[in-house]
Design an enzyme around this catalytic site. Structure first.
Site, mmCIF file in Angstrom:
data_model
loop_
_atom_site.group_PDB
_atom_site.id
_atom_site.type_symbol
_atom_site.label_atom_id
_atom_site.label_comp_id
_atom_site.label_asym_id
_atom_site.label_seq_id
_atom_site.Cartn_x
_atom_site.Cartn_y
_atom_site.Cartn_z
ATOM 1 N N ASP A 259 0.844 -1.196 0.000
ATOM 2 C CA ASP A 259 0.000 0.000 0.000
ATOM 3 C C ASP A 259 0.880 1.245 0.000
ATOM 4 O OD1 ASP A 259 -2.177 -1.704 0.138
ATOM 5 O OD2 ASP A 259 -2.335 -1.567 2.319
ATOM 6 N N GLU A 272 2.562 0.414 4.058
ATOM 7 C CA GLU A 272 2.650 -0.881 4.728
ATOM 8 C C GLU A 272 2.521 -1.977 3.697
ATOM 9 O OE1 GLU A 272 -1.592 -1.824 6.565
ATOM 10 O OE2 GLU A 272 -0.913 0.178 7.147
ATOM 11 N N ASN A 274 1.084 -6.220 3.125
ATOM 12 C CA ASN A 274 0.106 -7.183 3.613
ATOM 13 C C ASN A 274 0.515 -8.564 3.145
ATOM 14 O OD1 ASN A 274 -2.339 -8.779 3.910
ATOM 15 N ND2 ASN A 274 -3.405 -6.845 4.242
ATOM 16 N N GLY A 278 -6.668 -9.621 1.283
ATOM 17 C CA GLY A 278 -8.034 -10.101 1.137
ATOM 18 C C GLY A 278 -8.326 -10.612 -0.263
#
Length: 311
Positions: A259, A272, A274, A278
């Site tokens: 991000d 950040e 991940n 998702g």
């Protein structure tokens, strides 16, 4: 292959995790794998995996336990391969403070930040240092839990008087609060997938109201997305380059999302990463894959091939 999808759990991101896990299960079924869901909040995971031992586990747990190395270390102990980043590297990537330190050392631009530990507030009178944080970071700023996902516990602070409340909100999700300079610009997400972490098209994120918080992320229609992102050629190249460098610096594997904010001077800043992005209907990684002409099944197949290559 026999694949157990670990999803659900007891974190605040449980519902999102289950939605991701069910979509992955359907996609793996389309690829003719034997796939089933294991929810650690509903069953004893170790016993369940022993009774029906999979060839590997697909990790769709979000937040603590799923992204901080906990489930990875347990599966290492059980000698069951799994998708995604290794345990130690998950610990570093999930902790925003450690991750930002690692990114800075790798030369990846990330907004200036300071950290307030919960125990420092309780035992060392750290509350008196909040004014110093404003001096160093400036206003407006962003306050986040050091170890949480999906923007849970995140606050935007424009007045110094509101900083203590924002810090306490962040500390309700984690043992430390990250106070970060707020960079104005376009919010984008850069996904990478497969054995060599090939880049997918960049997604631009435009909430219709307010900020890109938990509700904006997972409520259909609450946010507008542009894929590929409406960036200049130079900014797009810089985003892709910094995302790749971030993934390499943090030793990420198989599937990840970075991000970033692209400021008004077209300079990207990594916010950040991940390690378990998702896979829901509104999630960014499947959206990026679709823009490249890949179905969710194609994306899952790429992740599986990357995982199997390590076995």
């Amino acid at each position: 292959m026999r694949i157990a999808i670990i999803a659900g759990g007891r974190t605040p991101e449980r519902d999102v995790s289950l939605r991701s896990g069910r979509r992955v299960m359907l996609s793996l079924g389309e690829l003719e794998h034997e796939a089933w869901l294991v929810d650690p909040a509903e069953v004893a995971m170790v016993e369940t995996l022993a009774e029906r031992r999979p060839d590997l586990c697909w990790l769709a747990l979000h937040g603590k336990e799923g992204e901080d190395g906990t489930v990875q270390r347990l599966l290492d102990l059980l000698q069951i391969p799994y998708t995604g980043t290794a345990a130690f590297d998950c610990e570093v990537a999930f902790d925003k403070v450690l991750a930002k330190d690692a990114l800075q050392r790798a030369g990846v631009p990330t907004p200036p930040w300071v950290v307030i530990e919960g125990w420092a507030l309780r035992d060392l009178g750290g509350g008196a240092a909040l004014g110093k944080a404003v001096e160093r970071i400036g206003l407006p700023c962003v306050v986040k839990p050091s170890r949480s996902g999906s923007a849970l516990g995140m606050s935007f602070v424009e007045r110094e008087a509101d900083l203590p409340q924002a810090v306490m909100a962040a500390l309700s999700f984690s043992g430390a609060a990250l106070i970060e300079a707020k960079v104005e610009g376009r919010e984008v997400a850069a996904a990478l997938a497969g054995r060599t972490l090939e880049p997918l098209p960049i997604v631009e994120i435009v909430p219709k109201e307010g900020v890109y918080d938990y509700a904006a992320r997972y409520t259909a229609g609450a946010t507008e997305y542009f894929c590929p992102a409406r960036l200049s050629e130079g900014a797009s190249a810089a985003v892709a380059a910094f995302a790749a460098t971030a993934a390499e610096a943090l030793h990420l594997r198989d599937l990840t999302r970075v991000d970033l904010i692209v400021d008004t001077n077209d300079r990207p800043w990594v916010l950040e990463v991940n390690v378990s992005p998702g896979m829901t209907e509104t999630s960014l990684v499947p959206m990026a894959a679709q823009a490249q002409g890949l179905s969710l099944s194609d994306l899952c197949d790429s992740v599986l091939r990357s995982t199997v290559a390590r076995i």
